[in-house]
Scaffold this motif. Structure first.
Motif, PDB file in Angstrom:
ATOM      1  N   UNK A   1     -14.382  91.716 -11.209  1.00 11.66           N
ATOM      2  CA  UNK A   1     -13.258  92.595 -10.862  1.00 11.66           C
ATOM      3  C   UNK A   1     -12.888  93.503 -12.020  1.00 11.66           C
ATOM      4  N   UNK A   2     -12.900  92.988 -13.243  1.00 14.22           N
ATOM      5  CA  UNK A   2     -12.536  93.796 -14.416  1.00 14.22           C
ATOM      6  C   UNK A   2     -13.578  94.875 -14.676  1.00 14.22           C
ATOM      7  N   UNK A   3     -14.849  94.543 -14.504  1.00 15.55           N
ATOM      8  CA  UNK A   3     -15.891  95.550 -14.709  1.00 15.55           C
ATOM      9  C   UNK A   3     -15.829  96.635 -13.645  1.00 15.55           C
ATOM     10  N   UNK A   4     -15.356  96.312 -12.444  1.00 15.57           N
ATOM     11  CA  UNK A   4     -15.150  97.339 -11.425  1.00 15.57           C
ATOM     12  C   UNK A   4     -14.119  98.369 -11.876  1.00 15.57           C
ATOM     13  N   UNK A   5     -13.224  97.958 -12.744  1.00 15.64           N
ATOM     14  CA  UNK A   5     -12.219  98.885 -13.286  1.00 15.64           C
ATOM     15  C   UNK A   5     -12.696  99.545 -14.583  1.00 15.64           C
ATOM     16  N   UNK A   6     -13.970  99.362 -14.936  1.00 12.99           N
ATOM     17  CA  UNK A   6     -14.510  99.961 -16.160  1.00 12.99           C
ATOM     18  C   UNK A   6     -14.140  99.210 -17.416  1.00 12.99           C
ATOM     19  N   UNK A   7     -13.621  97.997 -17.262  1.00 12.80           N
ATOM     20  CA  UNK A   7     -13.179  97.224 -18.424  1.00 12.80           C
ATOM     21  C   UNK A   7     -14.171  96.157 -18.835  1.00 12.80           C
ATOM     22  N   UNK A   8     -13.755  95.327 -19.785  1.00 15.87           N
ATOM     23  CA  UNK A   8     -14.596  94.249 -20.297  1.00 15.87           C
ATOM     24  C   UNK A   8     -13.777  92.970 -20.383  1.00 15.87           C
ATOM     25  N   UNK A   9     -14.482  91.843 -20.269  1.00 13.85           N
ATOM     26  CA  UNK A   9     -13.876  90.517 -20.419  1.00 13.85           C
ATOM     27  C   UNK A   9     -14.766  89.699 -21.343  1.00 13.85           C
ATOM     28  N   UNK A  10     -14.204  89.238 -22.449  1.00  7.52           N
ATOM     29  CA  UNK A  10     -14.951  88.454 -23.424  1.00  7.52           C
ATOM     30  C   UNK A  10     -14.193  87.167 -23.728  1.00  7.52           C
ATOM     31  N   UNK A  11     -14.946  86.068 -23.903  1.00  5.71           N
ATOM     32  CA  UNK A  11     -14.382  84.785 -24.284  1.00  5.71           C
ATOM     33  C   UNK A  11     -14.744  84.460 -25.722  1.00  5.71           C
ATOM     34  N   UNK A  12     -13.823  83.818 -26.428  1.00  2.42           N
ATOM     35  CA  UNK A  12     -14.083  83.377 -27.800  1.00  2.42           C
ATOM     36  C   UNK A  12     -13.200  82.179 -28.104  1.00  2.42           C
ATOM     37  N   UNK A  13     -13.646  81.333 -29.014  1.00  3.59           N
ATOM     38  CA  UNK A  13     -12.872  80.166 -29.432  1.00  3.59           C
ATOM     39  C   UNK A  13     -11.902  80.558 -30.544  1.00  3.59           C
ATOM     40  N   UNK A  14     -10.688  80.118 -30.430  1.00  4.92           N
ATOM     41  CA  UNK A  14      -9.675  80.428 -31.445  1.00  4.92           C
ATOM     42  C   UNK A  14      -9.909  79.572 -32.685  1.00  4.92           C
ATOM     43  N   UNK A  15      -9.648  80.146 -33.865  1.00  5.37           N
ATOM     44  CA  UNK A  15      -9.854  79.366 -35.095  1.00  5.37           C
ATOM     45  C   UNK A  15      -9.038  78.077 -35.130  1.00  5.37           C
ATOM     46  N   UNK A  16      -7.820  78.102 -34.592  1.00  2.00           N
ATOM     47  CA  UNK A  16      -6.977  76.905 -34.615  1.00  2.00           C
ATOM     48  C   UNK A  16      -7.194  75.985 -33.437  1.00  2.00           C
ATOM     49  N   UNK A  17      -8.163  76.288 -32.577  1.00  2.00           N
ATOM     50  CA  UNK A  17      -8.408  75.491 -31.393  1.00  2.00           C
ATOM     51  C   UNK A  17      -7.943  76.191 -30.145  1.00  2.00           C
ATOM     52  N   UNK A  18      -8.678  76.012 -29.070  1.00  2.00           N
ATOM     53  CA  UNK A  18      -8.323  76.664 -27.819  1.00  2.00           C
ATOM     54  C   UNK A  18      -9.261  77.827 -27.527  1.00  2.00           C
TER      55      UNK A  18
END
Length: 448
Positions: A419-436
């Motif tokens: 859905x986000x790419x249909x709007x020309x956007x991007x979605x990225x996942x990453x691990x937080x340094x403090x956890x999560x």
């Protein structure tokens, strides 16, 4: 096609050969013309050298003779291209023409022989002074003074002068530039239909129906366009049939699910009834999620301005009402032209994942002039680095956190990214340094 269209070959190879043939013939004719100009320039140089030497020789020979013999000797030294005669006074009363050509010729003659031998030389064209001639013969008229004050008069056929070296260089340069231009044109001619096919191939799988490739051009290109359009039609039909089949299955499954749910209510064993209800809820959620994923690019929702902050706050309130910790931080309003239902579904999946698997969702929004940046954070175990992209694959679930006990179908992140790419956007996942886990969404603002 124009009336001369029958002259154009129907195949791509034939058109390339025709372009090369016409181009090479054109440049060859031009090269021959430049070569002819160079040859004339070379002849002009030879003519200048011969004229200077003959004038000096005739001047010396006539000046060494008695006055009575000078004119006869001058006539004897004449030829078809150089007419000489001697007079006590100049017979050619020239008003010297101050043209660049005359000055260049005078300078050239002075370079070929000692300048003192041609001192006082008068030059002009036929039609000036006392010696009249047919202008069509392109005659050069002149008078050369002798030491005793008498004059050696002459007329010579005028040839064009120039630099043969420069003409040869010009011919070679013109040929090279011509071939380069021709090669670029041929490459562009061949590459244009291929680029159209490439662009159309890139559009496959995009949002909405795809326009067919125009059926025009050489036979090979038309055949490729027709085959591509047939392939695109088959893909569109396959996607439509698949979506329709899943919609029918989803609709048909709801009836037996409702019946099973009703029968479970009559069971005396409350624990068993509750387990059956949970299984039926999971089944219904899986069917709905699968249908939403397959519906993906066939989404017909129109774009319209919407407040993204209102969407996020509604989703956070819903998660809080369900017993999860969900907070929002950011501006009070952020408007974006989008498909509101599709975008809200994507954000709901991200917030639900954070609340369900990460112990709560912290949503932050930054409104910039050209884009919106939204971050959804949680305090869960995160995702192994090697799996950060794999979790976007359909039906992909992680053993530790994404299991059937939580009700996940493995399509939430897939639907969100789609859905986000249909709007020309991007979605990225990453691990937080403090956890999560951190889900970063970038949504560009459409230019008006």
């Amino acid at each position: 096609m124009t009336r001369l269209g029958w002259l154009v070959p129907r195949t791509l190879g034939g058109r390339v050969v025709l372009v090369l043939l016409v181009g090479l013939l054109t440049f060859h004719v031009g090269s021959l013309w430049l070569h002819q100009a160079g040859t004339e320039a070379l002849l002009g140089t030879t003519w200048e050298s011969g004229l200077a030497e003959r004038l000096v020789s005739a001047k010396r020979a006539v000046a060494a003779l008695p006055l009575a013999e000078r004119d006869g000797t001058a006539h004897a030294l004449s030829s078809a291209s150089l007419d000489l005669h001697w007079t006590a006074e100049p017979a050619v009363n020239l008003v010297e023409e101050a043209s660049s050509r005359i000055e260049a010729l005078r300078a050239r003659l002075g370079e070929l022989v000692p300048a003192s031998d041609l001192a006082g030389l008068r030059l002009g064209y036929a039609g000036q002074g006392a010696m009249q001639a047919d202008p069509a013969r392109h005659l050069l008229l002149g008078a050369l003074p002798l030491a005793d004050g008498s004059w050696l008069n002459f007329s010579a056929t005028l040839l064009r002068s120039g630099s043969p070296e420069h003409a040869t260089l010009l011919s070679t340069t013109a040929m090279g530039v011509g071939i380069l231009i021709l090669a670029l044109f041929v490459v562009r001619l061949i590459g244009r239909p291929l680029r159209a096919l490439s662009e159309a191939a890139d559009r496959i799988g995009g949002a909405g129906p795809q326009a067919p490739i125009p059926d025009e051009g050489p036979r090979e290109v038309r055949q490729a366009a027709q085959a591509f359009n047939r392939m695109q039609g088959r893909i569109d039909r396959l996607i439509a049939d698949r979506t329709q089949a899943l919609a029918a299955v989803s609709h048909d499954l709801r009836t037996p699910i409702a019946r099973l749910r009703l029968r479970a209510g009559f069971l005396d064993d409350a624990e068993a009834a509750q387990a059956i209800d949970a299984d039926l809820d999971e089944m219904e959620a899986m069917v709905s999620a699968t249908l939403a994923y397959l519906r993906g690019d066939a989404e017909t929702e129109e774009r319209r301005p919407a407040d993204v902050v209102a969407m996020v706050e509604t989703l956070c309130d819903a998660a809080t009402d369900a017993g999860a910790a969900a907070t929002y931080a950011g501006p009070p309003q952020a408007r974006l032209t989008c498909r509101p239902v599709t975008l809200k579904r994507a954000l709901a999946n991200l917030i639900d994942n954070a609340a369900k698997y990460g112990g709560g969702a912290q949503v932050e929004l930054e409104d910039r002039s050209d884009r919106l940046i939204l971050q959804v954070q949680d305090h869960g175990p995160g995702i192994p680095e090697a799996e950060l992209e794999a979790v976007f694959e359909p039906f992909r679930r992680l053993e530790e956190s994404r299991n059937r006990g939580t009700g996940g179908s493995g399509l939430g992140l897939t639907i969100a990214r789609q859905a986000i790419e249909q709007h020309g956007g991007t979605l990225q996942l990453s691990n937080r340094p403090g956890g999560g886990l951190l889900a970063a969404v970038v949504l560009p603002k459409p230019r008006h």
